[in-house]
Design a protein around this motif. Structure first.
Motif, PDB file in Angstrom:
ATOM      1  N   MET A   1      30.195 -49.429 -70.813  1.00 12.02           N
ATOM      2  CA  MET A   1      30.830 -49.848 -69.576  1.00 12.02           C
ATOM      3  C   MET A   1      29.852 -50.694 -68.753  1.00 12.02           C
ATOM      4  N   VAL A   2      30.351 -51.815 -68.188  1.00 15.62           N
ATOM      5  CA  VAL A   2      29.518 -52.717 -67.415  1.00 15.62           C
ATOM      6  C   VAL A   2      29.467 -52.239 -65.967  1.00 15.62           C
ATOM      7  N   ALA A   3      28.284 -52.222 -65.389  1.00 13.25           N
ATOM      8  CA  ALA A   3      28.143 -51.771 -64.005  1.00 13.25           C
ATOM      9  C   ALA A   3      28.895 -52.697 -63.067  1.00 13.25           C
ATOM     10  N   GLN A   4      29.572 -52.113 -62.066  1.00 16.15           N
ATOM     11  CA  GLN A   4      30.327 -52.876 -61.095  1.00 16.15           C
ATOM     12  C   GLN A   4      29.923 -52.421 -59.700  1.00 16.15           C
ATOM     13  N   ALA A   5      30.488 -53.113 -58.704  1.00 16.40           N
ATOM     14  CA  ALA A   5      30.267 -52.714 -57.325  1.00 16.40           C
ATOM     15  C   ALA A   5      30.844 -51.336 -57.102  1.00 16.40           C
ATOM     16  N   LYS A   6      30.286 -50.663 -56.095  1.00 13.02           N
ATOM     17  CA  LYS A   6      30.706 -49.292 -55.841  1.00 13.02           C
ATOM     18  C   LYS A   6      32.182 -49.189 -55.520  1.00 13.02           C
ATOM     19  N   SER A   7      32.785 -50.271 -54.995  1.00 13.81           N
ATOM     20  CA  SER A   7      34.203 -50.245 -54.630  1.00 13.81           C
ATOM     21  C   SER A   7      35.107 -50.178 -55.844  1.00 13.81           C
ATOM     22  N   ALA A   8      34.583 -50.418 -57.029  1.00 10.84           N
ATOM     23  CA  ALA A   8      35.404 -50.407 -58.239  1.00 10.84           C
ATOM     24  C   ALA A   8      34.854 -49.363 -59.209  1.00 10.84           C
ATOM     25  N   PRO A   9      35.336 -48.137 -59.145  1.00 10.51           N
ATOM     26  CA  PRO A   9      34.785 -47.089 -60.009  1.00 10.51           C
ATOM     27  C   PRO A   9      35.107 -47.306 -61.471  1.00 10.51           C
ATOM     28  N   ARG A  10      34.293 -46.702 -62.297  1.00 10.44           N
ATOM     29  CA  ARG A  10      34.519 -46.674 -63.746  1.00 10.44           C
ATOM     30  C   ARG A  10      35.054 -45.297 -64.102  1.00 10.44           C
ATOM     31  N   LEU A  11      36.248 -45.254 -64.623  1.00 14.17           N
ATOM     32  CA  LEU A  11      36.896 -43.986 -64.914  1.00 14.17           C
ATOM     33  C   LEU A  11      37.204 -43.872 -66.402  1.00 14.17           C
ATOM     34  N   ALA A  12      37.187 -42.648 -66.885  1.00 18.99           N
ATOM     35  CA  ALA A  12      37.651 -42.346 -68.237  1.00 18.99           C
ATOM     36  C   ALA A  12      38.871 -41.438 -68.110  1.00 18.99           C
ATOM     37  N   LEU A  13      39.886 -41.697 -68.924  1.00 18.69           N
ATOM     38  CA  LEU A  13      41.104 -40.897 -68.901  1.00 18.69           C
ATOM     39  C   LEU A  13      41.509 -40.534 -70.314  1.00 18.69           C
ATOM     40  N   VAL A  14      42.163 -39.384 -70.438  1.00 16.87           N
ATOM     41  CA  VAL A  14      42.799 -38.991 -71.696  1.00 16.87           C
ATOM     42  C   VAL A  14      44.209 -38.521 -71.386  1.00 16.87           C
ATOM     43  N   ALA A  15      45.180 -39.186 -72.000  1.00 18.21           N
ATOM     44  CA  ALA A  15      46.577 -38.745 -71.967  1.00 18.21           C
ATOM     45  C   ALA A  15      47.014 -38.570 -73.414  1.00 18.21           C
ATOM     46  N   GLY A  16      47.537 -37.391 -73.728  1.00 20.28           N
ATOM     47  CA  GLY A  16      47.706 -37.047 -75.125  1.00 20.28           C
ATOM     48  C   GLY A  16      49.068 -37.249 -75.733  1.00 20.28           C
ATOM     49  N   GLU A  17      50.059 -37.746 -74.993  1.00 24.29           N
ATOM     50  CA  GLU A  17      51.389 -37.929 -75.562  1.00 24.29           C
ATOM     51  C   GLU A  17      52.173 -38.828 -74.638  1.00 24.29           C
ATOM     52  N   ALA A  18      53.465 -39.053 -74.952  1.00 22.16           N
ATOM     53  CA  ALA A  18      54.262 -40.002 -74.191  1.00 22.16           C
ATOM     54  C   ALA A  18      54.399 -39.599 -72.728  1.00 22.16           C
ATOM     55  N   SER A  19      54.627 -38.315 -72.450  1.00 17.54           N
ATOM     56  CA  SER A  19      54.787 -37.887 -71.062  1.00 17.54           C
ATOM     57  C   SER A  19      53.480 -38.047 -70.294  1.00 17.54           C
ATOM     58  N   GLY A  20      52.350 -37.747 -70.940  1.00 16.40           N
ATOM     59  CA  GLY A  20      51.058 -37.938 -70.296  1.00 16.40           C
ATOM     60  C   GLY A  20      50.758 -39.405 -70.051  1.00 16.40           C
ATOM     61  N   ASP A  21      51.141 -40.255 -70.995  1.00 17.39           N
ATOM     62  CA  ASP A  21      50.970 -41.693 -70.820  1.00 17.39           C
ATOM     63  C   ASP A  21      51.772 -42.185 -69.627  1.00 17.39           C
ATOM     64  N   ARG A  87      30.465 -40.447 -76.509  1.00 24.65           N
ATOM     65  CA  ARG A  87      30.525 -41.773 -75.911  1.00 24.65           C
ATOM     66  C   ARG A  87      30.512 -41.695 -74.387  1.00 24.65           C
ATOM     67  N   LEU A  88      31.243 -40.747 -73.840  1.00 25.72           N
ATOM     68  CA  LEU A  88      31.298 -40.617 -72.386  1.00 25.72           C
ATOM     69  C   LEU A  88      29.967 -40.134 -71.812  1.00 25.72           C
ATOM     70  N   LEU A  89      29.296 -39.245 -72.517  1.00 28.82           N
ATOM     71  CA  LEU A  89      27.989 -38.772 -72.049  1.00 28.82           C
ATOM     72  C   LEU A  89      26.947 -39.886 -72.104  1.00 28.82           C
ATOM     73  N   GLN A  90      27.152 -40.812 -73.016  1.00 23.02           N
ATOM     74  CA  GLN A  90      26.242 -41.955 -73.103  1.00 23.02           C
ATOM     75  C   GLN A  90      26.535 -42.984 -72.008  1.00 23.02           C
ATOM     76  N   GLU A  91      27.822 -43.264 -71.781  1.00 23.16           N
ATOM     77  CA  GLU A  91      28.189 -44.324 -70.845  1.00 23.16           C
ATOM     78  C   GLU A  91      28.381 -43.823 -69.415  1.00 23.16           C
ATOM     79  N   LEU A 112      31.764 -32.172 -70.167  1.00 21.54           N
ATOM     80  CA  LEU A 112      31.355 -33.277 -69.296  1.00 21.54           C
ATOM     81  C   LEU A 112      30.862 -32.759 -67.957  1.00 21.54           C
ATOM     82  N   ARG A 113      31.544 -31.753 -67.416  1.00 21.14           N
ATOM     83  CA  ARG A 113      31.135 -31.210 -66.115  1.00 21.14           C
ATOM     84  C   ARG A 113      29.771 -30.542 -66.195  1.00 21.14           C
TER      85      ARG A 113
END
Length: 384
Positions: A1-21, A87-91, A112-113
């Motif tokens: 992930m490329v570093a950005q200004a603080k106003s634009a956070p970098r988020l990771a998400l997981v949605a596991g099926e159609a309803s989650g998507d 990957r998330l622990l690295q990025e 992660l927590r």
């Protein structure tokens, strides 16, 4: 992930099926409205992609339900979770948001927590209905929980879990007044013909176990009421499973198989035969009479039926605290029983009108600006 200004956070998400998507796509709309340059990556589907989400794995990789089914896919799913965690622990994104899929996400969130990442869980697991001991996992996994139903934050607070009621995003997106005429026109249906929507679910296992029962019920209904028309929306990627089942169980039924378009089907129909899950809440928000059903591998059923705490499994019944619509599960879910329950609705317009009023009240209860409320809560977690 490329570093950005603080106003634009970098988020990771997981949605596991159609309803989650669907839920995650709506959430991302609110997040991107606040932070147009938001970066979001992980596991997701087409609704998330429409909001600029980068999927490292497609969401259907996790779309498995039932103990027997999960066991067959355990190695693949476990491998994806381990690769994603590394990957998330690295990025190190600014926060991880697990969208439903608690069996996958709660364990990932805990890892992660413990490594110092902020974690948010979107959709409180239904500990009020079954598997109450899961609350201890939630406490370890999530810095904050976004709740869809108004009674959930107080329940979580008893266990020291920070939570917010954000309403249900489907109640925002589905109009209070059902666009029946326009939906019928879009699907090529007349304004007067009676229409039954068949919604067997969005997972491969649901198509395998539930679709044959719904199609056989449609065949029985067609013989009894030849004027009925049927529509069956299918999520992308599962059409090849449905077509052979239609040929086997409902070859002579006037049935239109739709690529997606479940909301149009629900808006257009007079009645739906529907698999238990998020789709039943969508049907309630479209004010549709329904027959809720579910069928799964026998071993999964034996394990799951012992874990329930309430007499209901369908979301409309749970939220109304009553059997406002019938539930036909496992051995009760025969084609004849489904057809009989459908005819009971079709033959009782006054009952349908009473249900519509009950569902309108439910719609108002759940209707909030969910995307903004959830974004506000996530901003607090991020300290922004």
């Amino acid at each position: 992930m490329v570093a950005q200004a603080k106003s634009a956070p970098r988020l990771a998400l997981v949605a596991g099926e159609a309803s989650g998507d669907l839920l995650a796509g709506l959430l991302m709309g609110g997040l991107r409205q606040r932070w147009p340059d938001l970066t979001a990556q992980g596991i997701g589907g087409p609704r998330m992609a429409e909001q600029g989400f980068e999927a490292w794995w497609p969401h259907h990789k996790l779309a498995v339900r039932g103990y027997a089914e999960v066991l067959r896919h355990y190695r693949d799913i476990s491998g994806i979770r381990k690769q994603l965690a590394r990957r998330l622990l690295q990025e190190r994104p600014d926060a991880f948001i697990g969208v439903d899929a608690p069996d996958f996400n709660l364990g990932l969130e805990t890892w992660l927590r413990e490594a110092g990442l902020k974690t948010v869980h979107f959709v409180c697991p239904s500990i009020w209905a079954w598997r109450a001991k899961r609350v201890t996992k939630i406490a370890k996994a999530a810095d904050h929980v976004l709740c869809l139903f108004p009674f959930e934050p107080e329940l979580l607070a008893r266990h020291g879990i920070s939570a917010s009621y954000v309403g249900h995003p489907l109640a925002d997106t589905i109009p209070l007044e059902v666009p029946r005429a326009s939906a019928r026109q879009a699907l090529g249906l007349s304004a007067t013909e009676p229409v039954v929507a068949l919604l067997p679910g969005s997972r491969r296992s649901e198509i395998q176990y539930i679709a044959p029962h719904l199609l056989a019920a449609a065949a029985l209904l067609h013989r009894c009421r030849p004027e009925l028309r049927f529509v069956l929306p299918v999520v992308p990627g599962l059409r090849e499973m449905i077509d052979p089942l239609v040929a086997t169980h409902a070859a002579d039924v006037p049935l239109s198989v739709l690529d997606g378009r479940s909301h149009e089907a629900l808006a257009a129909c007079d009645l739906t035969l529907i698999a238990s899950g998020t789709a039943t809440l969508e049907a309630a928000l479209f004010k549709r009479p329904m027959v809720i059903t579910y069928h799964m591998h026998w071993l999964s059923w034996q394990l799951m039926k012992r874990m329930g705490y309430q007499p209901w499994v369908g979301l409309p019944n749970i939220l109304c605290r009553d059997f406002v619509v019938p539930e036909l599960l496992q051995d009760q879910a025969t084609p004849q029983a489904l057809a009989d329950a459908a005819l009971a609705w079709l033959d009782d317009p006054a009952r349908c009108e009473r249900l519509e009023q009950r569902f309108l009240e439910l719609h108002h209860l759940l209707r909030r600006n969910t995307a903004q409320a959830a974004t506000d809560a996530i901003a607090q977690v991020l300290g922004r």
